[in-house]
Design a protein around this motif. Structure first.
Motif, PDB file in Angstrom:
ATOM      1  N   LEU A 149      37.552  -2.031  50.736  1.00  0.00           N
ATOM      2  CA  LEU A 149      36.299  -1.813  51.459  1.00  0.00           C
ATOM      3  C   LEU A 149      35.675  -3.148  51.853  1.00  0.00           C
ATOM      4  N   VAL A 150      36.346  -3.813  52.783  1.00  0.00           N
ATOM      5  CA  VAL A 150      35.924  -5.105  53.308  1.00  0.00           C
ATOM      6  C   VAL A 150      36.014  -5.000  54.825  1.00  0.00           C
ATOM      7  N   SER A 151      35.095  -5.610  55.528  1.00  0.00           N
ATOM      8  CA  SER A 151      35.076  -5.508  56.985  1.00  0.00           C
ATOM      9  C   SER A 151      36.345  -6.084  57.610  1.00  0.00           C
ATOM     10  N   ASP A 152      36.678  -5.571  58.795  1.00  0.00           N
ATOM     11  CA  ASP A 152      37.841  -6.075  59.526  1.00  0.00           C
ATOM     12  C   ASP A 152      37.695  -7.561  59.846  1.00  0.00           C
ATOM     13  N   GLU A 153      36.471  -7.984  60.136  1.00  0.00           N
ATOM     14  CA  GLU A 153      36.230  -9.392  60.453  1.00  0.00           C
ATOM     15  C   GLU A 153      36.528 -10.289  59.250  1.00  0.00           C
ATOM     16  N   GLU A 154      36.060  -9.843  58.077  1.00  0.00           N
ATOM     17  CA  GLU A 154      36.312 -10.624  56.852  1.00  0.00           C
ATOM     18  C   GLU A 154      37.793 -10.650  56.518  1.00  0.00           C
ATOM     19  N   LEU A 155      38.485  -9.510  56.675  1.00  0.00           N
ATOM     20  CA  LEU A 155      39.928  -9.473  56.414  1.00  0.00           C
ATOM     21  C   LEU A 155      40.675 -10.396  57.381  1.00  0.00           C
ATOM     22  N   ALA A 156      40.253 -10.437  58.629  1.00  0.00           N
ATOM     23  CA  ALA A 156      40.881 -11.332  59.612  1.00  0.00           C
ATOM     24  C   ALA A 156      40.674 -12.785  59.215  1.00  0.00           C
ATOM     25  N   ARG A 157      39.478 -13.113  58.732  1.00  0.00           N
ATOM     26  CA  ARG A 157      39.198 -14.486  58.297  1.00  0.00           C
ATOM     27  C   ARG A 157      40.096 -14.852  57.114  1.00  0.00           C
ATOM     28  N   ARG A 158      40.211 -13.928  56.158  1.00  0.00           N
ATOM     29  CA  ARG A 158      41.052 -14.180  54.980  1.00  0.00           C
ATOM     30  C   ARG A 158      42.522 -14.312  55.371  1.00  0.00           C
ATOM     31  N   LYS A 159      42.967 -13.460  56.290  1.00  0.00           N
ATOM     32  CA  LYS A 159      44.373 -13.521  56.706  1.00  0.00           C
ATOM     33  C   LYS A 159      44.678 -14.856  57.379  1.00  0.00           C
ATOM     34  N   ALA A 160      43.759 -15.350  58.183  1.00  0.00           N
ATOM     35  CA  ALA A 160      43.955 -16.637  58.859  1.00  0.00           C
ATOM     36  C   ALA A 160      44.034 -17.779  57.856  1.00  0.00           C
ATOM     37  N   ALA A 161      43.364 -17.634  56.718  1.00  0.00           N
ATOM     38  CA  ALA A 161      43.348 -18.694  55.709  1.00  0.00           C
ATOM     39  C   ALA A 161      44.450 -18.526  54.658  1.00  0.00           C
TER      40      ALA A 161
END
Length: 93
Positions: free
Chosen positions: A35-47
């Protein structure tokens, strides 16, 4: 929940989970969601950085490279059949 695939070690979705994240488990619907926003998951994936191999030779290295994910049977990829079906018994001499 026994196993989730693809595994986080290879960059599966759960590689992005962090301490404190809420996870929803819906057994009847067979769903597991972070339950984490798509934007936050995208940021984490990029890092995200792939972990260094733990083993460089021997069985451990072979396991890291060739054992398939749980949803594909956890077997060595080189032991999979090519899709052909053998008919009958082998000839015995």
């Amino acid at each position: 929940v026994l196993h989730v695939a693809p595994e986080s070690f290879i960059g599966g979705p759960f590689a992005l989970v962090q301490d404190g994240d809420m996870i929803e488990l819906d057994v009847p619907q067979r769903k597991l969601n972070v339950l984490v926003s798509d934007e936050e998951l995208a940021r984490r994936k990029a890092a995200w950085v792939e972990p260094a191999p733990r083993f460089t030779r021997g069985y451990g290295a072979m396991h890291q490279v060739h054992v398939m994910q749980a949803n594909k049977g956890c077997d060595f990829d080189f032991l999979q059949r090519d899709g052909t079906v053998e008919s009958g018994e082998p000839e015995i001499h």
